[in-house]
Scaffold this active site. Structure first.
Site, short mmCIF file in Angstrom:
data_model
loop_
_atom_site.label_atom_id
_atom_site.label_comp_id
_atom_site.label_asym_id
_atom_site.label_seq_id
_atom_site.Cartn_x
_atom_site.Cartn_y
_atom_site.Cartn_z
N ASP A 171 9.00 -7.98 -8.15
CA ASP A 171 7.85 -8.77 -7.71
C ASP A 171 7.27 -9.62 -8.84
O ASP A 171 7.25 -9.20 -10.00
CB ASP A 171 6.79 -7.78 -7.19
CG ASP A 171 5.76 -8.44 -6.31
OD1 ASP A 171 5.95 -9.62 -5.94
OD2 ASP A 171 4.76 -7.78 -5.98
N HIS A 172 6.82 -10.79 -8.48
CA HIS A 172 6.13 -11.69 -9.43
C HIS A 172 6.87 -11.87 -10.75
O HIS A 172 6.35 -11.55 -11.82
CB HIS A 172 4.69 -11.20 -9.68
CG HIS A 172 3.78 -11.55 -8.53
ND1 HIS A 172 3.45 -12.84 -8.21
CD2 HIS A 172 3.19 -10.77 -7.60
CE1 HIS A 172 2.67 -12.84 -7.15
NE2 HIS A 172 2.51 -11.59 -6.74
N GLU A 283 12.01 -14.74 -2.70
CA GLU A 283 10.72 -15.19 -2.19
C GLU A 283 10.13 -16.15 -3.21
O GLU A 283 10.18 -15.90 -4.42
CB GLU A 283 9.78 -14.00 -2.00
CG GLU A 283 8.36 -14.42 -1.63
CD GLU A 283 7.51 -13.27 -1.14
OE1 GLU A 283 7.90 -12.63 -0.13
OE2 GLU A 283 6.50 -12.98 -1.77
N LYS A 325 -7.98 -7.18 -4.26
CA LYS A 325 -7.25 -5.91 -4.31
C LYS A 325 -7.99 -4.83 -3.52
O LYS A 325 -9.16 -4.58 -3.77
CB LYS A 325 -7.09 -5.45 -5.76
CG LYS A 325 -6.24 -6.37 -6.60
CD LYS A 325 -4.80 -6.36 -6.14
CE LYS A 325 -4.02 -7.54 -6.70
NZ LYS A 325 -2.69 -7.68 -6.13
N HIS A 358 0.55 -11.49 0.49
CA HIS A 358 0.38 -10.68 -0.73
C HIS A 358 -1.03 -10.10 -0.79
O HIS A 358 -1.91 -10.54 -0.09
CB HIS A 358 0.59 -11.54 -1.98
CG HIS A 358 2.02 -11.84 -2.28
ND1 HIS A 358 2.52 -11.84 -3.54
CD2 HIS A 358 3.04 -12.16 -1.46
CE1 HIS A 358 3.80 -12.16 -3.51
NE2 HIS A 358 4.15 -12.37 -2.26
ZN LIG Z 1 1.22 -11.61 -5.09
#
Ligand SMILES: [Zn+2]
Length: 497
Positions: A171-172, A283, A325, A358
């Site tokens: 991810d990221h 992605e 978050k 996300h």
């Molecule tokens: Zn993200």
């Protein structure tokens, strides 16, 4: 509850040899052997394999004994054995998911996957899971490596008896070196994030500044020139199902001023990936940028990435409103619904590819909207909510430890909050909370967010005590995580495919 009784099986003789402590749902027969996971009284987990073909047990590092006419292996949950298990039980190897409805379950602790499996089994919808998923930023704060993230997910899925396909999300990724490390570990889904090259000044810059920014782009690296770019987009009309998107000159140039360098960087990441990995999907993510991704920007980004040869399966724009978050969506839901609808229509018209959501945890009001807008062509990505939920186990069983954890999270908050979108007010959290307040810390936005982002410092200081508690209360931990994720997955079930 622990320990589980073993399920009845045909081979009663060999079963009588099995110690208490096998996870019954882990038991699976495939390729000439039966495998299960067991746990000793002191909490150590071991892989057990039973077969009449010794060449199978040879692939693992462990102790082999003869039981009747079979051999039985007991092996540590090591990196070598995780790899051998993925080879033996191939569904545990991360693979591309394509356009199927999918959900990414980040797990900072390497303990939550059985809870995620439990939620998926309860929801009974064809949602493809990505159990192994962590950003490089988080791995750094948790002292984990791409390989341990992958291996922990393998053991967790095996323990809980998951026999469907799995993804694996690196991810990221922002740096070329991130690609190398995660590709070598065996991830299958690569989230390319060029946010450092996005130019936020372009959002409000005057037309002359925008023109100067566009002229200054490295057009050779973009494998085109400005006049060709203008011809491709300015004045174009993209027909959507109920609507059309007009690409006017001002918006098109502003989009390129904002994202031109990001396109170059994303393509560098993608080409590195092509060199380093096989059997993967991609992605493209700009969700962690300063301003919502406008429809024209989406169209230009997708069009240029496609022209440059990037084959991406999902796209993560930054949507309107605030996705913080661990808490509910902050913003106007009608506006968000329209935003989902136009991005989803673009994803169908220009792809198809999935839309990715996300910071997707705890945004219950948004799930029906994006599931509907995308008709199930959606990836839900959650990262830290499993960690926040795991803290409930600590709060219940050791309130004093939880008070110490909270104090540390508050002390280190200014460092922890960097790179996260938060609206909590630490000043509203009681300095010396009663047991009753400790029990509710994860239900209140201020304390939930402070604890959510405090994981690095908290685990550095209290990790061993916390892991001991999670180990002692494993079933309860997994039940909490499962209950939490059922609420996330159910709204997607109706549209899942
Ligand atoms: Zn993200």
């Amino acid at each position: 509850m622990w320990p589980h009784p073993l399920p009845p099986a045909s081979d009663a003789t060999s079963l009588s040899q099995v110690d208490d402590g096998a996870y019954p749902q882990s038991r699976v027969t495939h390729g000439g052997a039966t495998y299960w996971l067991e746990r000793s009284a002191d909490g150590v987990k071991r892989l057990v394999a039973e077969t009449d073909d010794p060449s199978i047990t040879d692939r693992f590092h462990g102790a082999v004994e003869t039981v009747g006419d079979k051999v039985r292996l007991r092996a540590e949950t090591s990196a070598h054995n995780a790899e051998a298990l993925r080879a033996a039980l191939p569904w545990l190897t991360p693979a591309p998911i394509g356009l199927h409805t999918s959900a990414g379950f980040g797990d900072r602790l390497g303990l939550a996957t059985p809870g995620h499996v439990r939620a998926l089994k309860a929801v009974r919808a064809p949602i493809r899971p990505v159990f192994a998923q962590q950003s490089i930023r988080e791995m750094g704060r948790c002292h984990r490596t791409p390989r341990t993230v992958l291996d922990d997910a393998t053991w967790g899925a095996f323990q809980a008896g998951w026999t469907g396909p799995v993804g694996g999300d690196a991810d990221h990724l922002e740096e070329l070196a991130d690609i190398d490390r995660t590709a070598a570990a065996g991830f299958a889904f690569f989230t390319l994030d060029p946010k450092a090259e996005v130019d936020p000044e372009a959002e409000h810059a005057d037309p002359d500044t925008v023109a100067a920014k566009v002229a200054a782009l490295d057009w050779a690296a973009l494998e085109t020139d400005l006049p060709s770019f203008r011809r491709r987009y300015v004045g174009r009309r993209i027909n959507l199902e109920h609507d059309a998107l007009e690409l006017d000159e001002g918006s098109v140039l502003r989009a390129m001023a904002k994202y031109g360098r990001a396109l170059v960087h994303a393509m560098a990441l993608y080409r590195r990936l092509q060199e380093k990995a096989t059997g993967y999907e991609v992605e493209f993510a700009v969700d962690e940028t300063d301003y919502p991704t406008k429809p024209v920007e989406h169209a230009v980004l997708a069009g240029e990435l496609k022209r440059l040869g990037m084959d991406f399966v999902s796209f993560a724009p930054r949507y309107v409103g605030r996705f913080e978050k661990g808490v509910e969506y902050i913003g106007d839901l009608d506006e968000l619904k329209r935003d989902f609808e136009i991005h989803a229509a673009l994803a169908r018209a220009l792809g198809p590819y999935k839309l990715s959501l996300h910071s997707g945890s705890d945004k219950y009001s948004t799930y029906p909207l994006i599931a509907e807008a995308t008709k199930g062509a959606v990836h839900l990505k959650t990262a830290g909510t499993s960690w926040a939920e795991a803290l409930r186990v600590i709060a219940r069983h050791d309130p004093d430890l939880m008070r110490a954890i909270l104090a540390l999270a508050l002390d280190s908050f200014e460092a922890n909050r960097k790179s996260y979108h938060l609206s909590c007010d630490p000043a509203k959290i009681p300095a010396d909370p009663s047991d009753e307040i400790v029990a509710r810390l994860l239900d209140v936005v201020d304390s939930r967010q402070v604890l959510h982002v405090g994981y690095g410092a908290i685990l550095d200081e209290f990790g061993p005590q916390m892991y001991a508690l999670w180990n002692d209360h494993e079933e309860e931990h997994h039940d909490i995580v499962a209950g939490h994720f059922v609420k996330h997955l159910e709204p997607f079930a109706r549209h899942a495919h």
